[in-house]
Design an enzyme around this catalytic site. Structure first.
Site, PDB file in Angstrom:
ATOM      1  N   HIS A 165       0.871  -1.182   0.000  1.00  0.00           N
ATOM      2  CA  HIS A 165       0.000   0.000   0.000  1.00  0.00           C
ATOM      3  C   HIS A 165       0.904   1.226   0.000  1.00  0.00           C
ATOM      4  CE1 HIS A 165      -3.731   2.280   0.790  1.00  0.00           C
ATOM      5  NE2 HIS A 165      -2.885   3.122   1.352  1.00  0.00           N
ATOM      6  N   CYS A 166       0.753   2.047  -1.028  1.00  0.00           N
ATOM      7  CA  CYS A 166       1.628   3.212  -1.183  1.00  0.00           C
ATOM      8  C   CYS A 166       0.935   4.469  -0.656  1.00  0.00           C
ATOM      9  CB  CYS A 166       1.993   3.399  -2.656  1.00  0.00           C
ATOM     10  SG  CYS A 166       3.096   4.809  -2.936  1.00  0.00           S
ATOM     11  N   PRO A 167       1.440   5.069   0.431  1.00  0.00           N
ATOM     12  CA  PRO A 167       0.798   6.280   0.955  1.00  0.00           C
ATOM     13  C   PRO A 167       0.969   7.485   0.036  1.00  0.00           C
ATOM     14  CG  PRO A 167       2.844   5.821   2.125  1.00  0.00           C
ATOM     15  CD  PRO A 167       2.597   4.642   1.240  1.00  0.00           C
ATOM     16  N   GLY A 170      -1.843   7.019  -2.290  1.00  0.00           N
ATOM     17  CA  GLY A 170      -3.095   6.792  -1.578  1.00  0.00           C
ATOM     18  C   GLY A 170      -3.872   5.603  -2.101  1.00  0.00           C
ATOM     19  N   GLN A 171      -3.170   4.526  -2.466  1.00  0.00           N
ATOM     20  CA  GLN A 171      -3.847   3.375  -3.056  1.00  0.00           C
ATOM     21  C   GLN A 171      -2.986   2.126  -2.878  1.00  0.00           C
ATOM     22  OE1 GLN A 171      -6.378   1.631  -3.745  1.00  0.00           O
ATOM     23  NE2 GLN A 171      -7.207   2.748  -5.537  1.00  0.00           N
TER      24      GLN A 171
END
Length: 356
Positions: A165-167, A170-171
């Site tokens: 999950h890549c902050p 945001g996805q």
């Protein structure tokens, strides 16, 4: 009145355009990412690229610098949108636990809060390219996850070929948006190199005109700021590009690399460098398994895409086959479809190896 799927979705996602765009719960971090991209580019175009036009007054190279910077930026922003606003490969949830489970004793139960609850096996064994792989039961989605699928604690969804999950976008990064994520990161690295190089070139022109670095910095402090910013940022996006290039060549995900690195186990998904690259960049992107814009009742009544009449599961030496009916639960359908696909790949590999 029937509701849309996105209106009743149990995950933590955020939706726009009536479910046509899907984001993670931390989609607000996109604002920070956009600022980190747009502000330096605006400064570059205002204080560096515009002055390079004057330096190349007799040529069109100055305008080319301006144009390349704008095209690069648009490309990065489009890839960012495609990565963050797309279904990453979310696996549909099941309305209740699977009932037809191989090796499961339906009479077994455990008492929870005074009520009888069926006790499902935590893991099952499937075969991928002829090698055993354990898959886990997800209590939240009430399905046996397909191979390489994992449950994201941030989005609260099971995602196929879950990478991480890549902050920053945001996805979740998964099966359906990994290609765009890699292109976004690599394009950002190239943009950093371009802005750094052009800023350094402009500084060289100023040093030639004013004689010293200090005088050149006083004339264009923005150039030095951009060089420092791009140098630092390149270590991040450039490092990510290199790391994910390695993952692609070995057909791994970030999740698999960090979790199974110390086990020194065989990577059952590695099909050679060329095939691994082709799998990421040449394979047609699969359609989403969930129509978030559709009506809830219609989605629940539709059979899973690509369902087939029967397929082998479990140990290949066993002759037992599990019949897949249209009335099977959604979780079992997904698992069996994945097993059938993997067994077909294994058969193809063995046929090629024997020259058949």
């Amino acid at each position: 009145m029937a509701q849309r799927v996105y209106q009743v979705w149990k995950g933590k996602n955020k939706f726009l355009l009536k479910g046509r765009l899907i984001f993670g719960p931390d989609a607000s971090s996109l604002i920070v990412t956009l600022m980190l991209i747009l502000i330096p580019v605006i400064i570059f175009c205002t204080f560096v690229a515009r002055n390079l036009i004057k330096e190349f007054a007799a040529q069109t190279a100055g305008y080319a610098v301006y144009l390349v910077a704008i095209i690069f930026t648009i490309q990065v922003l489009v890839l960012l949108l495609l990565t963050s606003a797309r279904d990453p490969g979310i696996v549909p949830r099941s309305p209740h636990p699977p009932e037809d489970v191989s090796g499961y004793d339906s009479s077994a139960s455990v008492e929870v809060g005074g009520a009888q609850s069926l006790q499902l096996p935590r893991t099952k064994e499937v075969f991928v390219n002829g090698l055993p792989v354990r898959i886990k039961y997800c209590e939240t989605c009430m399905i046996y996850r397909p191979p390489r699928c994992s449950h994201c604690s941030v989005c609260d969804n099971c995602v196929e070929r879950f990478d991480h999950h890549c902050p920053w976008v945001g996805q979740c990064i998964g099966k359906r948006n990994y290609r765009c994520f890699f292109l976004f990161v690599s394009s950002s690295a190239l943009l950093c190199v371009f802005v750094f190089s052009m800023s350094a070139l402009y500084m060289k022109f100023l040093i030639n005109d004013y004689g010293t670095v200090w005088e050149a910095v006083k004339v264009s402090p923005a150039s030095m700021v951009l060089m420092g910013y791009c140098f630092v940022l390149f270590w991040f996006v450039g490092g990510l590009t290199g790391f994910h290039t390695y993952l692609i060549t070995t057909n791994q995900t970030t999740y698999e690399n960090f979790r199974y690195r110390a086990q020194n186990s065989i990577n059952v998904y590695d099909r050679g460098c060329g095939n691994n690259f082709a799998e990421v960049f040449c394979r047609r992107r699969e359609s989403s398994k969930i129509n978030f814009h559709g009506l809830e009742n219609e989605e629940l009544s539709k059979p899973p895409k690509g369902s087939i009449p029967a397929m082998p599961i479990g140990n290949p030496d066993e002759t037992r086959r599990v019949k897949v009916e249209h009335s099977l639960e959604m979780g079992n359908d997904l698992l069996n479809i994945s097993q059938w696909h993997d067994s077909q790949e294994a058969a193809d590999i063995r046929t090629r190896a024997t020259g058949g």
